[in-house]
Design a protein around this motif. Structure first.
Motif, short mmCIF file in Angstrom:
data_model
loop_
_atom_site.label_atom_id
_atom_site.label_comp_id
_atom_site.label_asym_id
_atom_site.label_seq_id
_atom_site.Cartn_x
_atom_site.Cartn_y
_atom_site.Cartn_z
N UNK A 38 0.84 -1.20 0.00
CA UNK A 38 0.00 0.00 0.00
C UNK A 38 0.86 1.25 0.00
N UNK A 39 1.86 1.28 0.88
CA UNK A 39 2.71 2.47 0.97
C UNK A 39 3.53 2.66 -0.29
N UNK A 40 4.08 1.58 -0.83
CA UNK A 40 4.85 1.68 -2.07
C UNK A 40 3.98 2.17 -3.22
N UNK A 41 2.75 1.68 -3.31
CA UNK A 41 1.83 2.12 -4.36
C UNK A 41 1.50 3.61 -4.24
N UNK A 42 1.66 4.14 -3.03
CA UNK A 42 1.40 5.56 -2.78
C UNK A 42 2.68 6.39 -2.76
N UNK A 43 3.79 5.81 -3.23
CA UNK A 43 5.04 6.54 -3.35
C UNK A 43 5.89 6.61 -2.09
N UNK A 44 5.54 5.84 -1.06
CA UNK A 44 6.30 5.83 0.19
C UNK A 44 7.33 4.71 0.12
N UNK A 45 8.61 5.07 0.20
CA UNK A 45 9.68 4.07 0.14
C UNK A 45 10.39 3.89 1.48
N UNK A 46 10.42 4.92 2.30
CA UNK A 46 11.08 4.83 3.61
C UNK A 46 10.04 4.50 4.67
N UNK A 47 10.23 3.37 5.34
CA UNK A 47 9.29 2.92 6.36
C UNK A 47 9.79 3.18 7.77
N UNK A 48 11.10 3.28 7.95
CA UNK A 48 11.68 3.54 9.26
C UNK A 48 13.10 4.02 9.07
N UNK A 49 13.77 4.33 10.19
CA UNK A 49 15.18 4.73 10.18
C UNK A 49 15.96 3.82 11.11
N UNK A 50 17.16 3.43 10.71
CA UNK A 50 17.97 2.54 11.53
C UNK A 50 18.29 3.19 12.87
N UNK A 51 18.37 2.38 13.89
CA UNK A 51 18.57 2.87 15.24
C UNK A 51 19.96 3.51 15.42
N UNK A 52 20.98 2.86 14.90
CA UNK A 52 22.34 3.30 15.15
C UNK A 52 22.80 4.43 14.23
N UNK A 53 22.62 4.24 12.94
CA UNK A 53 23.14 5.22 11.98
C UNK A 53 22.08 6.17 11.43
N UNK A 54 20.82 5.97 11.83
CA UNK A 54 19.71 6.83 11.41
C UNK A 54 19.56 6.89 9.88
N UNK A 58 13.52 0.50 4.17
CA UNK A 58 12.24 0.24 3.52
C UNK A 58 12.07 -1.24 3.27
N UNK A 59 11.45 -1.57 2.17
CA UNK A 59 11.24 -2.96 1.81
C UNK A 59 12.56 -3.53 1.30
N UNK A 60 12.98 -4.65 1.85
CA UNK A 60 14.21 -5.30 1.39
C UNK A 60 13.89 -6.68 0.83
N UNK A 61 13.50 -7.61 1.71
CA UNK A 61 13.23 -8.97 1.21
C UNK A 61 11.79 -9.13 0.72
N UNK A 62 10.87 -8.43 1.35
CA UNK A 62 9.47 -8.51 0.95
C UNK A 62 8.74 -9.77 1.37
N UNK A 63 9.41 -10.64 2.15
CA UNK A 63 8.76 -11.90 2.56
C UNK A 63 8.88 -12.18 4.05
N UNK A 64 9.24 -11.17 4.83
CA UNK A 64 9.22 -11.30 6.28
C UNK A 64 10.47 -11.86 6.93
N UNK A 65 11.56 -12.02 6.19
CA UNK A 65 12.77 -12.58 6.77
C UNK A 65 13.71 -11.55 7.39
#
Length: 99
Positions: A38-54, A58-65
């Motif tokens: 849903x977010x990708x279809x709406x142009x959203x690619x960033x879902x969060x920021x890494x804790x350490x390096x900020x 976004x989506x990497x594997x797409x299958x929950x791993x």
């Protein structure tokens, strides 16, 4: 917009539109497609920021791993957006540093 119509984990998608909120903004999705789709279809690619390096994540594997797409859903932290289906009026928030 391009959309996945038959997800390998979630199965076939409905054509019924639902509204979700991501970081305070409403977006339209298709019932039972993943939050990430849903977010990708709406142009959203960033879902969060890494804790350490900020750094944006976004989506990497797409299958929950990999857990790169973790978001907060209705107050529950670290939900994997790539395998969690959207529901109408769902509140989704990114995790980590936001600029």
């Amino acid at each position: 917009m391009m959309r996945i119509t038959d997800h390998p984990v979630l199965g076939p998608l409905e054509n019924k539109e639902v509204t979700i909120q991501f970081n305070g903004v409403d977006y339209i999705g298709l019932e039972n497609e993943s939050i990430a789709a849903t977010l990708l279809a709406n142009g959203i690619r960033t879902l969060r920021y890494s804790e350490k390096e900020r750094k944006p994540r976004g989506i990497y594997c797409g299958i929950g791993h990999c857990y790169e797409c973790r978001v907060t859903v209705n107050g529950e932290r670290s939900v994997r957006a790539c395998i969690t289906p959207v529901k109408d009026q769902m509140i989704v928030e990114s995790q980590g540093f936001q600029s």
